[in-house]
Design an enzyme around this catalytic site. Structure first.
Site, mmCIF file in Angstrom:
data_model
loop_
_atom_site.group_PDB
_atom_site.id
_atom_site.type_symbol
_atom_site.label_atom_id
_atom_site.label_comp_id
_atom_site.label_asym_id
_atom_site.label_seq_id
_atom_site.Cartn_x
_atom_site.Cartn_y
_atom_site.Cartn_z
ATOM 1 N N GLU A 181 36.026 98.008 30.814
ATOM 2 C CA GLU A 181 37.198 98.441 30.039
ATOM 3 C C GLU A 181 37.114 99.866 29.497
ATOM 4 O OE1 GLU A 181 35.720 95.473 29.660
ATOM 5 O OE2 GLU A 181 37.250 94.193 30.600
ATOM 6 N N GLU A 196 41.569 83.705 37.073
ATOM 7 C CA GLU A 196 40.458 84.463 37.667
ATOM 8 C C GLU A 196 40.635 84.567 39.182
ATOM 9 O OE1 GLU A 196 38.307 86.111 36.110
ATOM 10 O OE2 GLU A 196 37.941 85.211 34.159
ATOM 11 N N ASP A 235 44.087 89.684 25.473
ATOM 12 C CA ASP A 235 44.145 91.057 25.996
ATOM 13 C C ASP A 235 45.231 91.363 27.024
ATOM 14 O OD1 ASP A 235 42.775 89.404 27.804
ATOM 15 O OD2 ASP A 235 41.003 90.660 27.977
ATOM 16 N N ARG A 288 41.190 88.260 40.818
ATOM 17 C CA ARG A 288 40.081 88.759 41.651
ATOM 18 C C ARG A 288 40.351 88.563 43.128
ATOM 19 N NH1 ARG A 288 34.571 88.040 38.125
ATOM 20 N NH2 ARG A 288 35.588 87.537 36.164
ATOM 21 N N THR A 302 44.742 93.892 36.541
ATOM 22 C CA THR A 302 43.746 93.867 35.470
ATOM 23 C C THR A 302 42.323 93.855 36.019
ATOM 24 O OG1 THR A 302 43.216 92.842 33.351
ATOM 25 C CG2 THR A 302 43.620 91.346 35.209
#
Ligand code: DMJ
Length: 604
Positions: free
Chosen positions: A504, A235, A367, A239, A594
Site C-alpha cells: 500500500e 480474494e 478499505d 487476484r 485493488t
C-alpha cells in the site's frame, strides 16, 4: 391367542387371493441358504447405491459422468436460482450461459432457492444494467501491448528482485499458491496458482517474455478451476480474475479471458441472495456458496471490491450477468444508511443490512469499499454519479470522524471508530496506506485539490511508519499518541510488529509521484526497497518477517505473499519509470484494481 413357537395354520387359498405375493414368500422359502444370502446382499447393495445417489449434491453430477468441467447451466433449473439476461457470446460453447438469480423475497432463508418469476427477472436485469448498454453491447477486444523492459538502474534493480523471487517460486513452489522461501516448499490457500496468476502482468510489464510464455504454457496445461475447494470470492476475484483479465488486456491472448470467464461463471452462485450481497466463500466445484466458518456475515470491503473485475468481464464477453451482479451490490449499498459516507465492516447476505455496532475503519475489511467507489466511477468513464457522490461523501466523513493528528509531531493519521461509530481508536493498519494513492488518483479526474493535500500528508505519515523503525520497514499496525507532549508519535505492539511485504505505501508513493512528479516520492520508495532487500531477502526468495523493531531478530515468517510480486514489485517498477508512466500504462486509459492489475477505462 397363540404363543411363541406355536405353528399357525392359515387358509392358504384365501391368503393367496388376498396377498398374491404370498407365492413369492413360498418361493423364497424354497430357496437354499446360499441363494437367500446372495439375493439379500444384492438388495442391500442396490439400496446403498440408491441412497448415495439421492443424497448426492445434484450439482456434482451422476456417477460415471465426468462433471469435472461442467459449469452451471441455465437448463439446470433444479440446481440454482436461475435467471439469465439475453446475451449471445462466442465463449459460451457447450457449457451454456452463466447463471445468477436474485430472490427478492425478504423472508428468504439461506438455502431457500427458487427460480425468479418473469417480472422479477426483468426487474433484476434492469436494476444492474448500465443504461446505454443493451443487446448491442460492444465487446472490448484488446491489442497486444509492448513493453521494452527496464530503462534505468533502479528499474533494473527491481527486475532483479523480481527475478530472484520468481526463481525461488519456480524452483520450490511452481504452480502453487505461495512460496515458503525459508523451508523451500509451498503453501496452497485456494490451490489456484495465486503467485503465478498475480504475477503475470508484472512479468509482462517488466518485459520478461520468456517467463511469461513459460507461465502461460503451464497454465494452459495445468490450470483448472473446477477444484473441490472453498475459496474466498473477493480474494479470488481480485487476484485471479483480475490477474487473468489484466494479462488478457496486455497480451491480447484470449486464453486468459476464457479462464476468467470460467471463473466468473463459478463465482456467480455466491450472488444468489435476497439483495444480491454475495456470500463470502464458494466451492468452485460444487458451486455451493456459504459464509466463512467464523462469521455469518460478509465483509463490506469484500462485497464491494469485485465490481471492476466483474464489469470488465462483461465488457470483454458481452455477458451482462457479471456486471449486473456487481452493480447490484453497489447499488444496494448506496441505498443503506451510513455515517457521513462511512460504512460498518460487516454486512449480512441474508437481510442486506450492515451489522449494528461493527467497526468503521479504512483498514482491514473497510478499505477498498472507498477505493472502488472512485475506481468504478473512473472505469465507467465518470458516468455513474452515485459512485462519485458516495466517494466525495466518504472523504468528508473520513475528515470529520477518522482523521486526527498525533503528538508530539502532528502527523495526520486515520483512526477507527469502534462500537458502531461511537468510540475513536488511534489505530491505523498498514492497509490504510492505500488511501493517499486513491485520493491522488481522484484529483486526476477532477476531485478537489484538497484531496491531494490530504494525500500528501497521509503518504508522509505512511512513509514515517517505515522510516522510524530500525529495519526501515513498517509494522502491520501502528497506534498513534494523541497527547501533544507524548514521547513518540508511534506505538507498535509486539503482536502488530510483522511486515507481510505489503504494497500500500509503495502504491501510494507511485500515485503521488505520478500526479505531482515530486521525486521525493521516488527517493522514499527506493529507501523502502533497500529495506526489503536487506531484511526480507533470503536465499530462495523474499519472506514476510515477524518483527520490524529489531535488525537482529526479524523473525522470518517463511512466506512470500502473491501480492509482493503482483503489487509491491510492480509499483516499485512503475515509480522508477520516467514520470511514473510505464509505456502504455497511462492512468487516463487504465485503472488498477485493488491487486494492482490494470484494466481499461471505458466511456460508460
Ligand atoms: C491485497 O490483496 C489487496 O491490495 C487488497 O485490497 C488488500 N490487501 C492486499 C495487500 O496488502
Amino acid at each position: 391367542m397363540f404363543g411363541y413357537g406355536d405353528r399357525v395354520s392359515y387358509d392358504t387359498e384365501a391368503l393367496r387371493n388376498i396377498y398374491p405375493q404370498k407365492s413369492l414368500w413360498r418361493r423364497w422359502n424354497s430357496l437354499s441358504r446360499f441363494q437367500k444370502n446372495l439375493i439379500s446382499l444384492t438388495m442391500v447393495g442396490v439400496f446403498v447405491c440408491v441412497f448415495i445417489f439421492v443424497s448426492m449434491d445434484m450439482s456434482s453430477g451422476l456417477p460415471g459422468v465426468n462433471m469435472a468441467n461442467r459449469l452451471p447451466d441455465w437448463r439446470d433449473q433444479n440446481i440454482l436460482d436461475l435467471s439469465y439476461p439475453n446475451a449471445s457470446n462466442k465463449f459460451l460453447g457447450p457449457l451454456g450461459p452463466p447463471v445468477v438469480g436474485f430472490n427478492k423475497d425478504e423472508s428468504v432463508k439461506r438455502g431457500d432457492i427458487r427460480p425468479l418469476s418473469r417480472e422479477e427477472e426483468e426487474e433484476q436485469i434492469r436494476v444492474g444494467e448500465i443504461p446505454q448498454k443493451k443487446e448491442d453491447q460492444v465487446v472490448s477486444k484488446p491489442k497486444k501491448l509492448m513493453f521494452s523492459g527496464p530503462k534505468n538502474e533502479k528499474q533494473e534493480a527491481v527486475v532483479s528482485a523480481f527475478r530472484h523471487a520468481w526463481k525461488g517460486y519456480s524452483e520450490y513452489a511452481w504452480g502453487h499458491d505461495h512460496l515458503k522461501p525459508v523451508s523451500r516448499t509451498y503453501n496452497d490457500w485456494f490451490t489456484l496458482k495465486l503467485t503465478m496468476i498475480d504475477s503475470l502482468d508484472t512479468i509482462y510489464i517488466m518485459g520478461l517474455n520468456e517467463e511469461f510464455d513459460k507461465a502461460k504454457a503451464h497454465l494452459q496445461s495445468e490450470f483448472r478451476l473446477d477444484i473441490n475447494k472453498d475459496v474466498n470470492v473477493f480474494e479470488t476475484t481480485i487476484r485471479v480474475m483480475g490477474g487473468l483479465l489484466s494479462a488478457y488486456h496486455l497480451s491480447g491472448d484470449e486464453f486468459f479471458l476464457e479462464k476468467a470467464l470460467d471463473l466468473g461463471n463459478r463465482l456467480m452462485p455466491a450472488f444468489n441472495t435476497a439483495w444480491g450481497v454475495p456470500w463470502a466463500d464458494i466451492n468452485l466445484n460444487t458451486l455451493k456458496p456459504h459464509p466463512p466458518s467464523w462469521n455469518s456475515d460478509s465483509t463490506t470491503s469484500e462485497v464491494t471490491t469485485i465490481q471492476l473485475e466483474l464489469r470488465d468481464l462483461t465488457r470483454c464477453t458481452g455477458i451482462n450477468t457479471f456486471e449486473n451482479a456487481g452493480a447490484k451490490v453497489s447499488e444496494h449499498i448506496h441505498t443503506l444508511q451510513k455515517k457521513d459516507g462511512l460504512v460498518p465492516i460487516f454486512i449480512s447476505p441474508m437481510n442486506g443490512e450492515f451489522r449494528k455496532h461493527s467497526t468503521i475503519t479504512l483498514g482491514a475489511r473497510g478499505d477498498s469499499y472507498y477505493e472502488y467507489l472512485l475506481k468504478q466511477w473512473i472505469q465507467t468513464g465518470m458516468t455513474v454519479d452515485y459512485l462519485k457522490e458516495d466517494y466525495i461523501d466518504s472523504v468528508s466523513g473520513m475528515v470529520k470522524h477518522l482523521f486526527k493528528r498525533s503528538g508530539p509531531s502532528g502527523y495526520l493519521f486515520v483512526g477507527e471508530l469502534a462500537s458502531g461509530g461511537s468510540d475513536f481508536r488511534p489505530k491505523m493498519d498498514h492497509l490504510v496506506c492505500f488511501l493517499p494513492g486513491t485520493l491522488a488518483l481522484g484529483t486526476l479526474f477532477g476531485m478537489p485539490q484538497e484531496h491531494l493535500r490530504l494525500a500528501e500528508e497521509l503518504i508522509h505519515t505512511c512513509y514515517k511508519t517505515y522510516a522510524i523503525q530500525p529495519t526501515g520497514l513498517a509494522p502491520e499496525i501502528t497506534h498513534f499518541n494523541l497527547q501533544k507532549d507524548a514521547d513518540s508519535d508511534f506505538v507498535v505492539k509486539s503482536n502488530d510488529a510483522h511486515n507481510l511485504l505489503r504494497p500500500e505505501t509503495i502504491e501510494g508513493l507511485w500515485y503521488m509521484y505520478y500526479v505531482t512528479k515530486n521525486t521525493t516520492y521516488q527517493d522514499w520508495a527506493w529507501e523502502i526497497f533497500q529495506a526489503f532487500e536487506k531484511y526480507t531477502k533470503v536465499t530462495h526468495g523474499y519472506t514476510s518477517i515477524g518483527n520490524v523493531k529489531s535488525t537482529t531478530q526479524t523473525k522470518p515468517l517463511d512466506k512470500m505473499e502473491s501480492f509482493f510480486l503482483g503489487e509491491t514489485l510492480k509499483y516499485l517498477y512503475l515509480i522508477f519509470a520516467d514520470n511514473g508512466v510505464e509505456g502504455p500504462l497511462d492512468l487516463n486509459k487504465f485503472v488498477f484494481n485493488t491487486e494492482a492489475h490494470p484494466l481499461p477505462i471505458y466511456n460508460s
